[in-house]
Design an enzyme around this catalytic site. Structure first.
Site, mmCIF file in Angstrom:
data_model
loop_
_atom_site.group_PDB
_atom_site.id
_atom_site.type_symbol
_atom_site.label_atom_id
_atom_site.label_comp_id
_atom_site.label_asym_id
_atom_site.label_seq_id
_atom_site.Cartn_x
_atom_site.Cartn_y
_atom_site.Cartn_z
ATOM 1 N N GLU A 72 -12.971 -2.224 -17.918
ATOM 2 C CA GLU A 72 -11.731 -1.278 -17.678
ATOM 3 C C GLU A 72 -10.818 -2.172 -18.486
ATOM 4 O OE1 GLU A 72 -12.457 -2.463 -13.607
ATOM 5 O OE2 GLU A 72 -10.692 -4.090 -13.540
ATOM 6 N N LYS A 89 -7.563 -4.372 -19.501
ATOM 7 C CA LYS A 89 -6.850 -5.795 -19.099
ATOM 8 C C LYS A 89 -5.214 -5.446 -19.109
ATOM 9 C CE LYS A 89 -7.005 -10.705 -19.406
ATOM 10 N NZ LYS A 89 -5.336 -10.772 -19.432
ATOM 11 N N ASP A 126 -1.462 -5.822 -19.075
ATOM 12 C CA ASP A 126 -0.531 -7.087 -19.447
ATOM 13 C C ASP A 126 0.693 -7.155 -18.678
ATOM 14 O OD1 ASP A 126 -0.087 -9.387 -20.622
ATOM 15 O OD2 ASP A 126 0.700 -8.486 -22.673
ATOM 16 N N TYR A 153 -7.226 -3.686 -9.092
ATOM 17 C CA TYR A 153 -8.634 -3.677 -9.793
ATOM 18 C C TYR A 153 -9.431 -4.644 -9.087
ATOM 19 C CZ TYR A 153 -5.745 -7.524 -11.684
ATOM 20 O OH TYR A 153 -5.007 -8.594 -11.996
ATOM 21 N N LYS A 205 -10.447 -10.234 -25.423
ATOM 22 C CA LYS A 205 -9.107 -10.288 -25.847
ATOM 23 C C LYS A 205 -8.886 -9.568 -27.204
ATOM 24 C CE LYS A 205 -6.209 -12.970 -24.235
ATOM 25 N NZ LYS A 205 -5.128 -13.046 -23.182
ATOM 26 N N CYS A 257 35.005 -12.360 -38.184
ATOM 27 C CA CYS A 257 33.843 -11.163 -38.223
ATOM 28 C C CYS A 257 33.694 -11.127 -39.860
ATOM 29 C CB CYS A 257 34.721 -9.921 -37.978
ATOM 30 S SG CYS A 257 34.197 -8.381 -38.399
ATOM 31 N N CYS A 306 35.651 -7.840 -41.268
ATOM 32 C CA CYS A 306 37.113 -7.771 -41.378
ATOM 33 C C CYS A 306 37.607 -8.977 -41.135
ATOM 34 C CB CYS A 306 37.937 -6.933 -40.256
ATOM 35 S SG CYS A 306 37.514 -7.282 -38.739
ATOM 36 N N CYS A 361 34.052 -8.939 -32.321
ATOM 37 C CA CYS A 361 35.166 -8.725 -33.102
ATOM 38 C C CYS A 361 35.961 -7.231 -32.193
ATOM 39 C CB CYS A 361 35.006 -8.023 -34.299
ATOM 40 S SG CYS A 361 36.282 -7.204 -35.306
ATOM 41 N N CYS A 387 38.470 -2.316 -37.381
ATOM 42 C CA CYS A 387 37.417 -2.927 -38.282
ATOM 43 C C CYS A 387 36.549 -1.999 -38.833
ATOM 44 C CB CYS A 387 36.426 -3.859 -37.181
ATOM 45 S SG CYS A 387 34.966 -4.506 -38.136
#
Ligand code: IVH
Length: 698
Positions: free
Chosen positions: A133, A135, A137, A246, A342, A436, A439, A454, A459
């Protein structure tokens, strides 16, 4: 859990309730609950929605109203009781009934062959069945059901002690609040599993975070485990977590477990749980009689790992027979009867060569790491966002560092950490700019914000980004005016701001490269058509801070003319679904500003639609409500992402693979195994691209 007759009855019952305008209070409470539990199961466990969002909301609201008027009718397992009131102080530590072990890992065929040999020695036989089945994450959890009620949900913690996060677990609609174990003589049962977050939900959530000037979460796993430990359950509910269960801690409690052939295997036990309405990997489990079959399957599965709606980092192979599992036992770290295979890590190392600072639409400055090109999971990565200054400081990154880069699924790549041990002293600190880059105005940072900004309204980068956002596909959808053209027009003084789109001096475009008669006519047409776009698109396109597509729909739905908002205060905006104080104050701010009102007035004068004639109607209730789609093969008439959006905009949903739950498979050229499988099933409607376009009416 539900026979086909049950399903029919519950579906019709829900529709009848809606039709009868709910009838008399106390009589319908139970039927409303049944309907909502059923709809949750179809949506979260079966991935096959039956009711539209609007219908679901109507059932839910009715139940809530009745319960408010008749508190004596409220039960702990009522769907309304998922929603906890107020914040948790912190989560109490609890001990697990049985320690939560980890899994041993394998990485290749040799590892699996070795593991199989050890299993056969321990079991004393060569006849072993393996159940394979995914795995998942996510974040590990333990659920305890006592007398058929969900009594406790706890995080894995250190395996011995975890945190009691029951209030948050109750927000996860895939997890039943009540079950029917007692019918089988089971009084208490502990179920283990994983809390996961749909990749699409995760992406949308991250997009929203970035829009709010927050750094995105690194991967769905962090998002799931972080969400489980949030102190505000209503925030947990909004994140839309899901779950896959599971493992049953003590199989000897299961009905008939001691009798051969009756729930004596992992496969049967998970199928049994699934049939009771629990989300288990049952539809994605396969049993093999020999390790060679397992190995072949592992390789095949790895190639299509991205087809699943959740992030998977491998497969888990389990000895199927419970008695055999018991005989094989466990070490203090992992059971001997199970192992993880894995998948190859989507990580690689590269060198951080430089950091560039980009100005966004809202003026936020984003540092972007330039790295030496590196292949990760099939794509070449050369630049990686570092999000904000804090991320750079927390990770202690320096220019010249060797860095570990990860790409989880379709998720944007990110830098996990610098390899500090590889430094030779030549690395340089990253200097965050004070002005910035576009500008030169001085940058500012609000105390509660992660981003430097900014704040110069003129700008040039922000002006261009505003126009790019306004014309984008999800906003006013003006095709033919892409980012590069907008920049070009800006530089040539042809287009300086959003209202300017409707006053382009076409004579200036004559002779411009890439702008022949035809493309100019098309562009004029697209601009003209945009004037008729629905109000939610305009609101989204205006680029109000914290207002994404969903909030824009909520706002549009609450008014018949955008200018009504000029008189609304934050309290009034806060009464709208999912609009909190932060969003409300940003919206008030936006509409209070003279320059924004001037933009809206100019748009009005150009004939852009500011009205919503469908005030109060839900936009979620589309013609494809409840229908499921999957696209396969090479599509030539439209882009897959566009087509998926068309489906979702009309209330349908996209599935990850072909199954009995699939209503429509749209096939392009060279469609392969998915088409075969759909034909074999015989229940799926198979459409060509043209057929799809006809179905959706465009
Ligand atoms: S079985 C005794 N099955 O992976 C039971 N674990 O890396 C041991 N995980 O701690 C767990 N998917 O949180 C099992 N299908 C699956 C799984 C799974 C994900 C997680 C689980 C475990 C971790 C080990």
């Amino acid at each position: 859990m539900y026979t086909p007759q049950d399903e029919r009855r519950l579906y019709e019952q829900a529709k009848q309730l809606l039709k009868d305008n709910f009838g008399k209070a106390a009589d319908v409470v139970e039927r409303l609950r049944e309907g909502i539990v059923y709809a949750d199961w179809k949506y979260y466990v079966q991935n096959e929605p039956t009711l539209s969002d609007a219908e679901y909301d109507a059932l839910y609201k009715q139940l809530k109203d009745i319960e408010a008027a008749h508190p004596e009718l409220v039960t702990a397992d009522s769907p309304t009781q998922r929603v906890a009131q107020g914040l948790s102080e912190r989560f109490p530590t609890v001990s697990h009934l049985v320690p939560m072990l980890s899994l041993d890992n394998t990485y290749n065929a040799d590892d699996l062959t070795d593991w199989d040999r050890r299993c056969r020695e321990l079991a004393g036989t060569d006849e072993i069945e393996y159940c394979v089945e995914p795995k998942y994450d996510g974040a590990g959890i333990s659920l305890i059901y006592d007398d058929d009620k969900l009594a406790r949900g706890a995080t894995r913690g250190d395996g011995v002690m975890g945190e009691d996060v029951t209030v948050n677990i109750r927000q996860i609609k895939a997890i039943p609040l009540s079950a029917t174990f007692a019918r089988y003589g089971v009084k208490q049962v502990e179920i283990r599993g994983e809390i996961v977050i749909h990749k699409k939900v995760f992406d949308a959530y991250n997009k929203q975070r970035v829009g709010e000037g927050l750094s995105p979460l690194a991967n769905p796993r962090n998002a799931a485990s972080g969400t489980l430990r949030i102190l505000d359950p209503s925030e947990v509910r909004k994140r839309g977590l899901n779950s896959l269960l599971y493992h049953i801690s003590d199989y000897t409690l299961l009905p008939g477990a001691s009798r051969p052939g009756e729930l004596g295997t992992h496969y049967d036990a998970l199928k049994w749980l699934y049939s009771m309405g629990f989300p288990t990997p049952a539809p994605d489990m396969t049993v093999f009689k020999h390790i060679d079959g397992v190995i072949k399957y592992c390789h095949e599965f790895e190639a299509r790992r991205d087809d699943l709606p959740y992030e998977v980092d491998g497969l888990v192979i389990k000895v199927n027979d419970f008695a055999m599992q018991a005989q094989m036992g466990a070490t203090s770290h992992h059971p001997r009867w199970a192992v993880a295979y894995k998948f190859k890590a989507r990580q690689a190392t590269s060198k951080l060569v430089d950091v560039e600072f980009q100005v966004g639409r809202t003026g936020a400055i984003t540092p972007v790491a330039k790295i030496e090109p590196v292949h990760i999971g099939g794509v070449t990565v050369t630049s990686v966002s570092l999000f904000n200054e804090d991320v750079i400081r927390e990770k202690d990154l320096k220019i010249g560092d060797t860095v570990l880069v990860e790409r989880a699924g379709d998720v944007i790549p990110y830098i996990v950490k610098p390899m500090a041990e590889l430094r030779d002293g030549s690395e340089r600190d990253i200097k965050f700019p004070t002005h910035c880059p576009a500008c030169q105005s001085q940058l500012e940072r609000q105390p509660e914000e992660a981003a430097w900004r900014c704040i110069n309204m003129n700008c040039p980068v922000q002006l261009v980004e505003h126009i790019i956002h306004y014309v984008s596909k999800d906003a006013m959808d003006i095709r033919g005016l892409g980012a590069a053209n907008i920049q070009k027009f800006y530089d040539l003084d042809i287009l300086k701001d959003v209202p300017g789109i409707y006053h382009i001096d076409w004579s200036k475009l004559k002779g411009l490269e890439g702008f022949g008669e035809k493309s100019m006519t098309n562009l004029k047409l697209a601009i003209e058509q945009s004037k008729k776009q629905p109000l939610n698109r305009l609101i989204f396109g205006l680029g109000i801070r914290f207002v994404g597509e969903t909030t824009a729909k909520t706002l549009a739905n609450a008014t018949s003319d955008i200018r009504e908002f000029y008189t609304w205060d934050a309290d009034r905006f806060s009464t709208l679904e999912d609009i909190g104080p932060k969003v409300a104050s940003s919206v008030v701010d936006f509409f209070a500003r003279e320059e924004n009102r001037a933009v809206i007035q100019k748009l009005d004068e150009s004939g852009v639609n500011l009205l919503n004639e469908h005030k109060g109607e839900s936009v979620a209730d589309g013609v494809l409500a409840g229908k499921t789609f999957l696209f396969t093969g090479t599509l030539s008439q439209f882009k897959r992402s566009d087509a998926e959006k068309i489906v979702e905009d009309r209330g349908g949903s996209i599935l990850g693979g072909v199954s009995a739950k699939l209503n429509y498979l749209v096939v392009g050229e060279e469609a392969g195994s998915k088409l075969e499988k759909a034909k074999k099933l015989g229940t799926v409607n198979i459409l060509t691209e043209q057929g799809f376009l006809e179905l959706v009416g465009s």
